[in-house]
Design a protein around this motif. Structure first.
Motif, PDB file in Angstrom:
ATOM      1  N   ASN A 193       0.841  -1.189   0.000  1.00 16.68           N
ATOM      2  CA  ASN A 193       0.000   0.000   0.000  1.00 16.68           C
ATOM      3  C   ASN A 193       0.883   1.248   0.000  1.00 16.68           C
ATOM      4  O   ASN A 193       2.004   1.223   0.515  1.00 16.68           O
ATOM      5  CB  ASN A 193      -0.903   0.019   1.236  1.00 16.68           C
ATOM      6  N   ILE A 194       0.370   2.331  -0.566  1.00 12.87           N
ATOM      7  CA  ILE A 194       1.117   3.588  -0.629  1.00 12.87           C
ATOM      8  C   ILE A 194       0.219   4.744  -0.205  1.00 12.87           C
ATOM      9  O   ILE A 194      -0.968   4.773  -0.552  1.00 12.87           O
ATOM     10  CB  ILE A 194       1.662   3.851  -2.046  1.00 12.87           C
ATOM     11  N   VAL A 195       0.799   5.669   0.532  1.00 19.60           N
ATOM     12  CA  VAL A 195       0.161   6.963   0.778  1.00 19.60           C
ATOM     13  C   VAL A 195       1.163   8.018   0.341  1.00 19.60           C
ATOM     14  O   VAL A 195       2.278   8.072   0.846  1.00 19.60           O
ATOM     15  CB  VAL A 195      -0.230   7.155   2.258  1.00 19.60           C
ATOM     16  N   ASP A 196       0.756   8.836  -0.629  1.00 19.92           N
ATOM     17  CA  ASP A 196       1.625   9.869  -1.204  1.00 19.92           C
ATOM     18  C   ASP A 196       1.123  11.248  -0.785  1.00 19.92           C
ATOM     19  O   ASP A 196       0.139  11.747  -1.331  1.00 19.92           O
ATOM     20  CB  ASP A 196       1.624   9.738  -2.731  1.00 19.92           C
ATOM     21  N   PRO A 197       1.808  11.894   0.175  1.00 22.22           N
ATOM     22  CA  PRO A 197       1.396  13.225   0.619  1.00 22.22           C
ATOM     23  C   PRO A 197       2.107  14.350  -0.132  1.00 22.22           C
ATOM     24  O   PRO A 197       1.952  15.521   0.213  1.00 22.22           O
ATOM     25  CB  PRO A 197       1.814  13.228   2.088  1.00 22.22           C
ATOM     26  N   GLY A 198       2.916  13.976  -1.149  1.00 18.39           N
ATOM     27  CA  GLY A 198       3.648  14.973  -1.919  1.00 18.39           C
ATOM     28  C   GLY A 198       5.071  15.161  -1.438  1.00 18.39           C
ATOM     29  O   GLY A 198       5.458  14.707  -0.364  1.00 18.39           O
ATOM     30  N   HIS A 199       5.849  15.845  -2.253  1.00 22.01           N
ATOM     31  CA  HIS A 199       7.272  16.083  -1.963  1.00 22.01           C
ATOM     32  C   HIS A 199       7.456  17.141  -0.884  1.00 22.01           C
ATOM     33  O   HIS A 199       8.413  17.111  -0.108  1.00 22.01           O
ATOM     34  CB  HIS A 199       7.955  16.539  -3.271  1.00 22.01           C
ATOM     35  N   HIS A 200       6.513  18.068  -0.825  1.00 23.06           N
ATOM     36  CA  HIS A 200       6.689  19.253   0.012  1.00 23.06           C
ATOM     37  C   HIS A 200       6.640  18.952   1.514  1.00 23.06           C
ATOM     38  O   HIS A 200       6.973  19.817   2.325  1.00 23.06           O
ATOM     39  CB  HIS A 200       5.623  20.296  -0.350  1.00 23.06           C
ATOM     40  N   VAL A 201       6.258  17.723   1.900  1.00 25.30           N
ATOM     41  CA  VAL A 201       6.226  17.396   3.340  1.00 25.30           C
ATOM     42  C   VAL A 201       7.617  17.453   3.961  1.00 25.30           C
ATOM     43  O   VAL A 201       7.758  17.464   5.192  1.00 25.30           O
ATOM     44  CB  VAL A 201       5.586  16.020   3.605  1.00 25.30           C
ATOM     45  N   GLU A 202       8.644  17.518   3.108  1.00 29.64           N
ATOM     46  CA  GLU A 202      10.002  17.686   3.639  1.00 29.64           C
ATOM     47  C   GLU A 202      10.155  19.017   4.372  1.00 29.64           C
ATOM     48  O   GLU A 202      11.180  19.263   5.008  1.00 29.64           O
ATOM     49  CB  GLU A 202      11.031  17.589   2.511  1.00 29.64           C
ATOM     50  N   LYS A 203       9.123  19.860   4.327  1.00 26.50           N
ATOM     51  CA  LYS A 203       9.142  21.121   5.062  1.00 26.50           C
ATOM     52  C   LYS A 203       9.321  20.904   6.561  1.00 26.50           C
ATOM     53  O   LYS A 203       9.635  21.852   7.291  1.00 26.50           O
ATOM     54  CB  LYS A 203       7.842  21.900   4.819  1.00 26.50           C
ATOM     55  N   VAL A 204       9.145  19.663   7.040  1.00 25.39           N
ATOM     56  CA  VAL A 204       9.371  19.388   8.465  1.00 25.39           C
ATOM     57  C   VAL A 204      10.796  19.743   8.879  1.00 25.39           C
ATOM     58  O   VAL A 204      11.076  19.960  10.061  1.00 25.39           O
ATOM     59  CB  VAL A 204       9.085  17.906   8.830  1.00 25.39           C
ATOM     60  N   MET A 205      11.713  19.800   7.888  1.00 22.99           N
ATOM     61  CA  MET A 205      13.105  20.108   8.218  1.00 22.99           C
ATOM     62  C   MET A 205      13.275  21.558   8.689  1.00 22.99           C
ATOM     63  O   MET A 205      14.249  21.875   9.369  1.00 22.99           O
ATOM     64  CB  MET A 205      14.040  19.830   7.041  1.00 22.99           C
ATOM     65  N   ILE A 206      12.325  22.427   8.351  1.00 22.87           N
ATOM     66  CA  ILE A 206      12.477  23.836   8.719  1.00 22.87           C
ATOM     67  C   ILE A 206      12.515  23.989  10.239  1.00 22.87           C
ATOM     68  O   ILE A 206      13.464  24.550  10.802  1.00 22.87           O
ATOM     69  CB  ILE A 206      11.347  24.695   8.105  1.00 22.87           C
ATOM     70  N   SER A 207      11.509  23.474  10.910  1.00 26.52           N
ATOM     71  CA  SER A 207      11.495  23.571  12.376  1.00 26.52           C
ATOM     72  C   SER A 207      12.539  22.648  12.992  1.00 26.52           C
ATOM     73  O   SER A 207      13.174  22.995  13.989  1.00 26.52           O
ATOM     74  CB  SER A 207      10.105  23.232  12.923  1.00 26.52           C
ATOM     75  N   GLY A 208      12.731  21.465  12.375  1.00 22.56           N
ATOM     76  CA  GLY A 208      13.693  20.515  12.930  1.00 22.56           C
ATOM     77  C   GLY A 208      15.106  21.046  12.948  1.00 22.56           C
ATOM     78  O   GLY A 208      15.805  20.972  13.963  1.00 22.56           O
ATOM     79  N   VAL A 209      15.552  21.617  11.824  1.00 26.30           N
ATOM     80  CA  VAL A 209      16.906  22.167  11.737  1.00 26.30           C
ATOM     81  C   VAL A 209      17.044  23.406  12.608  1.00 26.30           C
ATOM     82  O   VAL A 209      18.048  23.572  13.316  1.00 26.30           O
ATOM     83  CB  VAL A 209      17.267  22.488  10.270  1.00 26.30           C
ATOM     84  N   ALA A 210      16.049  24.286  12.575  1.00 25.80           N
ATOM     85  CA  ALA A 210      16.117  25.513  13.375  1.00 25.80           C
ATOM     86  C   ALA A 210      16.238  25.197  14.863  1.00 25.80           C
ATOM     87  O   ALA A 210      17.060  25.790  15.580  1.00 25.80           O
ATOM     88  CB  ALA A 210      14.886  26.382  13.111  1.00 25.80           C
ATOM     89  N   ASN A 211      15.452  24.234  15.337  1.00 27.69           N
ATOM     90  CA  ASN A 211      15.498  23.877  16.761  1.00 27.69           C
ATOM     91  C   ASN A 211      16.807  23.195  17.133  1.00 27.69           C
ATOM     92  O   ASN A 211      17.407  23.493  18.174  1.00 27.69           O
ATOM     93  CB  ASN A 211      14.317  22.959  17.115  1.00 27.69           C
ATOM     94  N   LYS A 212      17.267  22.276  16.278  1.00 24.63           N
ATOM     95  CA  LYS A 212      18.525  21.568  16.539  1.00 24.63           C
ATOM     96  C   LYS A 212      19.708  22.540  16.579  1.00 24.63           C
ATOM     97  O   LYS A 212      20.542  22.488  17.490  1.00 24.63           O
ATOM     98  CB  LYS A 212      18.755  20.520  15.445  1.00 24.63           C
ATOM     99  N   MET A 213      19.766  23.430  15.609  1.00 27.37           N
ATOM    100  CA  MET A 213      20.881  24.367  15.540  1.00 27.37           C
ATOM    101  C   MET A 213      20.838  25.394  16.665  1.00 27.37           C
ATOM    102  O   MET A 213      21.883  25.828  17.167  1.00 27.37           O
ATOM    103  CB  MET A 213      20.905  25.056  14.174  1.00 27.37           C
ATOM    104  N   THR A 214      19.656  25.788  17.072  1.00 24.40           N
ATOM    105  CA  THR A 214      19.532  26.699  18.216  1.00 24.40           C
ATOM    106  C   THR A 214      20.124  26.065  19.464  1.00 24.40           C
ATOM    107  O   THR A 214      20.888  26.696  20.206  1.00 24.40           O
ATOM    108  CB  THR A 214      18.054  27.068  18.453  1.00 24.40           C
ATOM    109  N   GLN A 215      19.814  24.795  19.693  1.00 25.17           N
ATOM    110  CA  GLN A 215      20.345  24.076  20.857  1.00 25.17           C
ATOM    111  C   GLN A 215      21.862  23.955  20.793  1.00 25.17           C
ATOM    112  O   GLN A 215      22.553  24.196  21.793  1.00 25.17           O
ATOM    113  CB  GLN A 215      19.709  22.681  20.944  1.00 25.17           C
ATOM    114  N   LEU A 216      22.392  23.597  19.617  1.00 25.31           N
ATOM    115  CA  LEU A 216      23.840  23.424  19.476  1.00 25.31           C
ATOM    116  C   LEU A 216      24.579  24.743  19.688  1.00 25.31           C
ATOM    117  O   LEU A 216      25.630  24.784  20.334  1.00 25.31           O
ATOM    118  CB  LEU A 216      24.176  22.853  18.098  1.00 25.31           C
ATOM    119  N   CYS A 217      24.045  25.822  19.130  1.00 27.56           N
ATOM    120  CA  CYS A 217      24.711  27.127  19.247  1.00 27.56           C
ATOM    121  C   CYS A 217      24.621  27.670  20.668  1.00 27.56           C
ATOM    122  O   CYS A 217      25.573  28.286  21.164  1.00 27.56           O
ATOM    123  CB  CYS A 217      24.122  28.119  18.252  1.00 27.56           C
TER     124      CYS A 217
END
Length: 373
Positions: free
Chosen positions: A327-351
């Protein structure tokens, strides 16, 4: 707190999403536009670099953009400022905004795109879907005079050697006798020129991944009392640091494909999804690949997944999946937008941990090109 140089920020970024783990040949990752050799106080994190995103960076005073999709994906044969792409590059350069791209390395990285998608879908007991990177372990055996073994062990552990699973500072020691003769020109720690010497020594053995070999050897040599330390290096047939593309996990409670499709739609905040399969099929195990996952339907099937969540599925690939019973569920390519908050939060913690005064701003520009009517 100090304002960092752009290179310091990217060094921290690559400490968890290094270029070497990228899994696409000639993936155009790294610094794409501008320079990192400047003070950076604000970083815009985005999925794509568009004219609207560039305007957002200018308005918010950002000196650096970290993007998932590279703004220059293919080699340029020219740089004309009368094309849409050329105008974008010109605008970025004129406003001294650097662009750094992290593409498939961010897909593979722990805490990267695929982990963020799996977390958003509330998957449990996640594993890698397809391994794309690993390192061989190396064993170092170094001979040190009795009484100096502890100093060597500490130095090796600080350099990262002897880290096995949930344990660190792992080593093995055995005792013996070292013999040597000191030649003219030497300045020995033990012994006299021209004389044979026998001294009690300890052999200290540690393992570590290939990537830190130089760091470990440097630490050992700096801590060793001998002018010419004796040591052996062995490449082992054991892999470590296995990483890969996609994730496979389980749902807390089984649901039908129709229910799961709605779960994906809500969890990933998309207006619609495409589904392949009987809607009343029970779903428990889920495979996910961010972006275009057409090449991974067989990996998803081998993993035992009941459903594969990915974007950009082609018509004939969907038919192949149907024939496989996947079975497949295709929500589109743009769901990679999750990286925006993920990277921002990770980098804030590291810095913050490094006492670097820099703000990571999450782009508010919607870059999905498709509209659902």
């Amino acid at each position: 707190m100090k304002k960092p140089n752009g290179n310091e920020i990217i060094q921290l970024f690559e400490s968890w999403s290094p270029k070497k783990i990228a899994c696409m040949e000639n993936d155009p990752i790294g610094l794409a536009i501008g320079t990192l050799n400047k003070t950076v106080s604000k970083v815009l994190v985005t999925l794509d670099v568009t004219h609207e995103v560039c305007d957002e960076a200018i308005a918010k005073g950002c000196e650096l953009i970290i993007a998932h999709h590279p703004p220059i994906f293919r080699k340029l044969s020219n740089l004309r400022t009368d094309t849409p792409e050329g105008k974008l590059y010109e605008k970025l350069i004129k406003h001294n905004i650097a662009v750094y791209a992290a593409h498939t390395n961010l897909d593979v990285a722990e805490g990267g795109v695929n982990d963020l998608l799996a977390n958003a879908l509330q998957l449990e007991n996640c594993e890698i879907l397809e391994q794309t990177y690993s390192e061989n372990l190396v064993k170092l055996a170094v001979f040190v005079p009795d009484g100096h073994a502890d100093a060597i062990r500490v130095a090796l552990a600080k350099a990262g050697a002897g880290h096995i699973g949930n344990y660190d500072s792992c080593s093995f020691s055995s005792n013996g006798v070292g013999r040597f003769r000191v030649l003219e020109g030497a300045t020995p720690y033990i012994g006299e020129v021209g004389e044979m010497e026998a001294t009690d020594e300890v052999k200290v053995e540690v393992v570590f991944p290939t990537s830190i070999k130089n760091k470990v050897l440097k630490a050992m040599l700096n801590a060793h009392p001998y002018e010419e330390p004796a040591y052996d290096l062995f490449t082992m047939a054991v892999e470590t640091n296995q990483m890969g593309l996609g994730r496979v996990g389980t749902l807390k409670e089984a649901m039908t494909l129709e229910q799961f499709a709605n779960h994906v739609k809500i969890s990933l905040n998309v207006p619609a999804v495409r589904a392949v399969g009987e809607l009343n099929t029970k779903i428990s195990k889920v495979a996910v690949v961010g972006g275009d996952g057409n090449s991974y339907i067989y990996a998803a099937k081998r993993s035992g997944a009941d459903v594969f969540v990915t974007g950009d599925i082609k018509f004939h690939v969907a038919q192949d999946a149907q024939n496989l019973g996947l079975n497949i569920v295709d929500p589109g390519h743009h769901v990679e937008k999750v990286m925006i908050s993920g990277v921002a939060n990770k980098m804030t913690q590291l810095c913050e941990k490094q006492k670097l005064e820099v703000e990571f701003i999450q782009s508010e520009i919607h870059t999905e090109p498709f509209q659902f009517i």
